[in-house]
Design a protein around this motif. Structure first.
Motif, PDB file in Angstrom:
ATOM      1  N   GLN A   1       1.751   2.715  -2.495  1.00 47.75           N
ATOM      2  CA  GLN A   1       0.420   2.634  -1.883  1.00 47.75           C
ATOM      3  C   GLN A   1       0.353   3.468  -0.613  1.00 47.75           C
ATOM      4  O   GLN A   1      -0.621   4.193  -0.374  1.00 47.75           O
ATOM      5  CB  GLN A   1       0.076   1.179  -1.571  1.00 47.75           C
TER       6      GLN A   1
ATOM      7  N   ASP B   1      -9.552   5.768  -6.584  1.00 44.20           N
ATOM      8  CA  ASP B   1      -9.130   4.840  -5.538  1.00 44.20           C
ATOM      9  C   ASP B   1      -7.895   4.064  -6.011  1.00 44.20           C
ATOM     10  O   ASP B   1      -7.412   4.247  -7.134  1.00 44.20           O
ATOM     11  CB  ASP B   1     -10.265   3.882  -5.192  1.00 44.20           C
TER      12      ASP B   1
ATOM     13  N   THR C   1      -2.142   6.784  -0.230  1.00 42.96           N
ATOM     14  CA  THR C   1      -3.273   6.733   0.703  1.00 42.96           C
ATOM     15  C   THR C   1      -3.013   7.464   2.009  1.00 42.96           C
ATOM     16  O   THR C   1      -3.914   7.563   2.841  1.00 42.96           O
ATOM     17  CB  THR C   1      -3.624   5.275   1.024  1.00 42.96           C
TER      18      THR C   1
ATOM     19  N   ARG D   1      -1.438  13.050   0.940  1.00 40.00           N
ATOM     20  CA  ARG D   1      -1.996  12.938  -0.403  1.00 40.00           C
ATOM     21  C   ARG D   1      -1.257  13.773  -1.454  1.00 40.00           C
ATOM     22  O   ARG D   1      -1.842  14.636  -2.129  1.00 40.00           O
ATOM     23  CB  ARG D   1      -3.492  13.299  -0.406  1.00 40.00           C
TER      24      ARG D   1
END
Length: 758
Positions: A271, A256, A275, A279
Motif C-alpha cells: 500500500q 485506486d 500510494t 508511483r
C-alpha cells in the motif's frame, strides 16, 4: 536585546524543484530571520540574520523539516558580519559555477492538486497538467541547471497573470513552482486518429475508444504508453499481436487502492509503495478470481499494478471506472517512444489513436518496477520517480567516475564526491535506438551534474556495446570490472557495507577472466577485489547465444553430461527435438561455438525444458521465470547435490538434473519437481556458504544477480542462510539484476582510486 549574528548557508542535495526556497522563506519568517535565499548550480544558498538561538534553530529545521521530495546531503554555515537588514526575500538564481545539486525526480500528483482537479469551481478543474511545488514533472522536462522554468521544456509556455501571481506569492503552494500552468497558458491535449484530430473533450473520447476495445497511445511523464481495457481479452490479445510481445506480462493501472485489492493481495508495504509519490509498478500476488483478461499475464501468479500518477491518468481512470493495461509504447526490444515527431511513425499499425499534448519530454524514462520483500521495498527496475536521486556511498570518490553498465537491462552510473547517480533504465543495448538513448543519456546527465569522468569502468566482455563505448572514449583511464564482482559490489553499496562478504552471484551470464561464461559464482569479495571460491560445475552451451533463446539446447547439454550412455529416450524433451538432438549433443561435445558456462540461469533453463515448461523463449529469462511460477509453493522436498573440492568448491548442477529426471520417470507431479529443484538450489547455496564461512571466517553473505529476482528462490535462500547463522545482504535501493551493474562498477573504480592513485 540579544545580539544578532549573520550566517552564509549552503544546502546541497536534491534541493531544487522540490519547494526548498519557499520552505526556507517560510522558515525564516517563522523564526524572525532576515536575509535571502536563492538557487545556483551547486544547490541552495542563503544568508540569514537574527539571534543565535534563531539561527541555530534554522540550521536544525533545514534538515528535520525539509520538504518531502527533497534530499538534504550537506548543510554548511559560516559566519558573516551582521548587516542589520530587514525582511527576507528569494533572489534571482545564479547559473555559474560547478554543479553540486541534483535534479529532482518526477513526482505523482499531490492531494491538493487532485482536489483542484475534481472541483468544478476551480479554474484548473479537469485540467490534465495541474501541478505545484510538491508534485509534477521534473527530471523528464529538465534541460539544464539550475532548475528554473527557462531551462525546462515549459519555457515556451508564458505564464498568464493568474499563474504569475501564484508563482510570485510566498504564501501560495505554487511559489516558484517551475511547471506551473493552467488552461489559459499551459499545454493542451490532442486526440489524433489516423490523419485527423478528434474535436471535443479528448479525455471523454479516449475513454469511449478504450471501452470499444481500441489500442490508444497515451503520452505520460517519461514517454508514451499503450493502453487497452484490462478486462477485454480481445483488446489485450490485439495489443500483444501488434506489439510483438507474445508472453511477457503487461502492467495494469487501477483507479485506486480498492480496485487494486480486487486484483491482488495488498499488504501494508504494498500500500505504501502504490500510494507513495514515486508511483512505480508494484509486483504483487495475484488473486485467483482477479477480473482481468487471461492473456494479460499468462501463467503468472503475480501482477504489476500501479496507481495513476499524472492528472491525465486520474481523469481517464475515474471516467473509465476500471483498470487499464498500461505498457511502454514501443515495438519489442526498442526503447519507449517519447518524441511527438516519432509517435505516429513508430506506432503506426499498433495504436488506433494517440492522446498527446504539447509539453515536450526531454529525456525518456520508463516506469520503475518494485516489489515488497520481507517488509521493505525491493527495486527491480529503477527509473521514473527514482532517477536521478543520488545513491549515497560510504567514502568519497577521489575522481569523477563513469560506470558503463552491462549489455542487458543497461544503466550507467556517474559518481563524484560522496555520491553516485544511477541512470534511468536504458534497456538492452541491441539496436541503434537503444544505443542512442544510452549515449544521449550519458551526455545529458553529465551536463546536468557537471561530471567529467576521468576514470571509466566497464564490463570485461569485449563484445558488449557498453564496453566498446568505453574503449572509444578519449583521454580517460579505463578499468575493467568483472561482471559478478560488480554485482556483489552493488549489493555492498546498496547495504552501505564494504565487505568482505561471501558473494553469491547467480545470473544468466557474465564474462569470466578465464574466458568462459560465468553465472553461478561464490566469491570472497570486497570493493577492492574478489577471489572465486566456488561455482556451479561448467557445462557446454551448444550454439552459444542460440542456447539462451532455445533452452532445450541446455537440456541436451546437461542430460549429455549426466548420462554417459545417453539420457532416457522416453523423456518428452528428447522426443520433441529428436530430429536435432544428436546434432546439438555433438555440438556440445565439440569445441566450436559451445563455450563452457557455470550459469545458474542456464541450469534453470535446462530444467524448464526438461519439465516441458519452456523450450524456446520470447524474452530474456522467460524459461526460469515460468519455472518459478510453475513450482508448487507448498512442496518442501529437496534434491541434494554433491559439493566437490575445497577452493573452489564445485557445485554439481548435473545432480539436480538427474534427480529431476528420476522423479519425472516415477510420475511425480511436475510442479512438485520444479519446487524440489528450487529447494535443492537453496540447499546447495546454503551448504556451500557454510563451508566457506568455516574456511574463511566470513559470516556475511551478499546475494546478487538476476536469478535472485526469483522470489521463491530468494526468500527460501535468505531463510536457510539465516537459520545457519549467517547474516544476509539483499538488494533494496538498486536492482539485483544487471540494472545494478554500473553502480558496482563505479564502487570498484572508486576503491581502486583510493588505494592505488594516492
Amino acid at each position: 536585546m540579544a545580539e544578532h549574528v549573520r550566517l552564509a548557508v549552503r544546502v546541497e542535495g536534491v534541493v531544487q524543484g522540490v519547494g526548498f526556497r519557499p520552505f526556507i522563506y517560510g522558515l525564516a519568517h517563522r523564526l524572525g530571520l532576515s536575509g535571502h535565499v536563492g538557487n545556483d548550480a551547486r544547490g541552495v544558498f542563503a544568508e540569514i540574520e537574527g539571534t543565535a538561538h534563531a539561527t541555530e534553530a534554522f540550521l536544525v529545521a533545514v534538515r528535520t523539516e525539509a520538504p518531502p521530495l527533497s534530499f538534504v546531503d550537506t548543510v554548511r554555515a559560516r559566519p558573516m558580519d551582521a548587516a542589520g537588514t530587514a525582511g527576507f526575500s528569494i533572489v534571482t538564481s545564479w547559473a555559474g559555477g560547478e554543479v553540486g545539486t541534483s535534479v529532482p525526480a518526477d513526482s505523482a500528483t499531490c492531494e491538493d492538486c487532485l482536489t483542484e482537479l475534481a472541483d468544478p469551481s476551480d479554474r484548473r478543474y479537469r485540467y490534465p497538467f495541474v501541478n505545484c511545488t510538491n508534485c509534477g514533472p521534473r527530471f523528464t522536462i529538465v534541460r539544464g541547471v539550475p532548475y528554473d522554468r527557462a531551462l525546462t521544456t515549459m519555457a515556451r509556455f508564458a505564464m498568464c497573470a493568474d499563474c504569475a501571481r501564484e508563482y510570485h506569492n510566498p504564501g501560495n503552494r505554487r511559489f516558484h513552482a517551475q511547471p506551473v500552468c493552467c488552461p489559459a497558458c499551459g499545454p493542451r491535449l490532442r486526440l489524433v486518429m489516423g490523419e485527423r484530430e478528434v474535436h471535443g473533450d479528448a479525455v471523454s473520447s479516449t475513454v469511449e475508444l478504450l471501452r470499444a476495445g481500441a489500442v490508444v497511445a497515451l503520452k505520460g511523464l517519461g514517454g508514451y504508453h499503450l493502453a487497452v481495457d484490462a478486462g477485454s481479452e480481445s483488446a489485450t490479445a490485439a495489443l500483444r499481436s501488434r506489439k510483438h510481445r507474445e508472453d511477457k506480462p503487461f502492467a495494469v493501472m487501477v483507479p485506486d487502492l480498492t480496485s487494486a485489492r480486487r486484483l491482488c493481495a495488498v499488504n501494508e508495504v504494498a500500500q505504501r509503495l502504490l500510494t507513495g509519490w514515486r508511483r512505480p509498478i508494484v509486483l504483487l500476488p495475484r488473486l485467483r478470481d482477479a477480473p482481468i483478461a487471461p492473456s494479460l499475464a499468462p501463467g503468472n501468479r503475480q501482477l504489476g499494478l500501479m496507481l495513476p500518477y499524472t492528472p491525465l491518468h486520474h481523469l481517464l481512470l475515474a471516467d473509465l471506472a476500471g483498470p487499464i493495461v498500461l505498457t511502454s509504447a514501443n515495438v519489442s526490444d526498442e526503447p519507449i517512444v517519447h518524441r511527438d515527431t516519432d509517435v505516429f511513425e513508430r506506432l503506426r499499425g499498433i495504436a488506433d489513436a494517440v492522446l498527446c499534448h504539447d509539453r515536450a519530454i526531454h529525456i525518456r524514462t520508463d516506469d520503475s518496477v518494485v516489489r515488497p520483500f520481507r517488509g521493505r521495498e525491493q527495486v527491480q527496475r529503477r527509473s521514473r520517480g527514482y532517477v536521478p536521486e543520488p545513491v549515497t556511498v560510504e567514502q568519497d570518490f577521489p575522481r569523477h567516475v563513469l560506470g558503463c553498465g552491462a549489455e542487458l537491462k543497461n544503466t550507467f552510473c556517474l559518481a563524484k564526491g560522496g555520491t553516485a547517480f544511477l541512470s534511468q533504465h536504458i534497456g538492452d543495448l541491441e539496436n541503434y535506438e537503444t544505443l542512442r538513448s544510452y549515449t544521449d543519456g550519458i551526455e545529458h546527465l553529465r551536463t546536468l551534474l557537471d561530471i567529467d569522468p576521468v576514470l571509466v569502468a566497464h564490463d570485461l566482455h569485449p563484445e558488449y556495446l557498453s564496453t566498446k563505448y568505453a574503449r572509444d572514449l578519449d583521454d580517460v583511464e579505463l578499468l575493467g570490472v568483472q561482471h559478478h564482482h560488480a554485482h556483489i559490489a552493488s549489493c555492498l553499496v546498496d547495504n552501505r557495507e564494504r565487505g568482505p562478504v561471501l558473494g553469491v552471484a547467480f545470473d544468466g551470464l557474465g564474462y569470466g577472466p578465464d574466458g568462459s561464461i560465468w553465472g553461478g559464482e561464490f566469491l570472497l569479495a570486497d570493493l577492492a577485489g574478489f577471489r572465486r571460491v566456488g561455482h556451479l560445475a561448467p557445462v557446454p552451451m551448444p550454439g552459444g547465444t542460440a542456447a539462451i533463446k532455445q533452452p532445450w539446447r541446455m537440456a541436451a547439454s546437461y542430460l549429455d553430461a549426466g548420462y554417459a550412455s545417453g539420457p532416457p529416450a522416453t523423456l518428452d524433451v528428447v522426443r520433441r527435438h529428436e530430429a536435432r538432438w544428436s546434432d546439438v549433443v555433438a555440438l556440445a561435445r565439440g569445441a566450436v561455438n559451445s563455450p563452457m558456462t557455470s550459469s545458474a540461469g542456464r541450469l534453470l533453463d535446462a530444467i524448464s525444458a526438461i519439465l516441458g515448461v519452456r523450450d524456446t523463449v520470447n524474452y530474456e529469462g522467460q524459461a526460469a521465470i515460468e519455472l518459478e511460477q510453475y513450482a508448487d509453493p507448498d512442496e518442501s522436498g529437496v534434491y541434494r547435490v554433491d559439493l566437490r573440492g575445497d577452493e573452489p568448491i564445485v557445485v554439481s548442477g548435473v545432480d539436480l538434473v538427474r534427480s529431476c529426471v528420476d522423479d519425472l520417470r516415477a510420475g511425480v507431479p511436475r510442479p512438485v519437481i520444479a519446487a524440489r529443484v528450487h529447494n535443492g538450489m537453496v540447499d546447495a547455496i546454503t551448504r556451500t556458504c557454510v563451508r566457506l564461512r568455516d574456511a574463511t571466517g566470513v559470516e556475511v553473505v551478499a546475494l546478487s544477480g538476476g536469478v535472485f529476482q526469483n522470489l521463491l528462490l530468494l526468500d527460501r535462500t535468505v531463510e536457510a542462510l539465516q537459520s545457519a547463522g549467517l547474516r544476509v545482504l539483499t538488494h533494496s535501493r538498486v536492482p539485483t539484476n544487471d540494472g545494478g551493474i554500473s553502480l558496482g562498477q563505479v564502487a570498484v573504480a572508486g576503491e581502486h582510486d583510493r588505494r592505488y592513485t594516492r
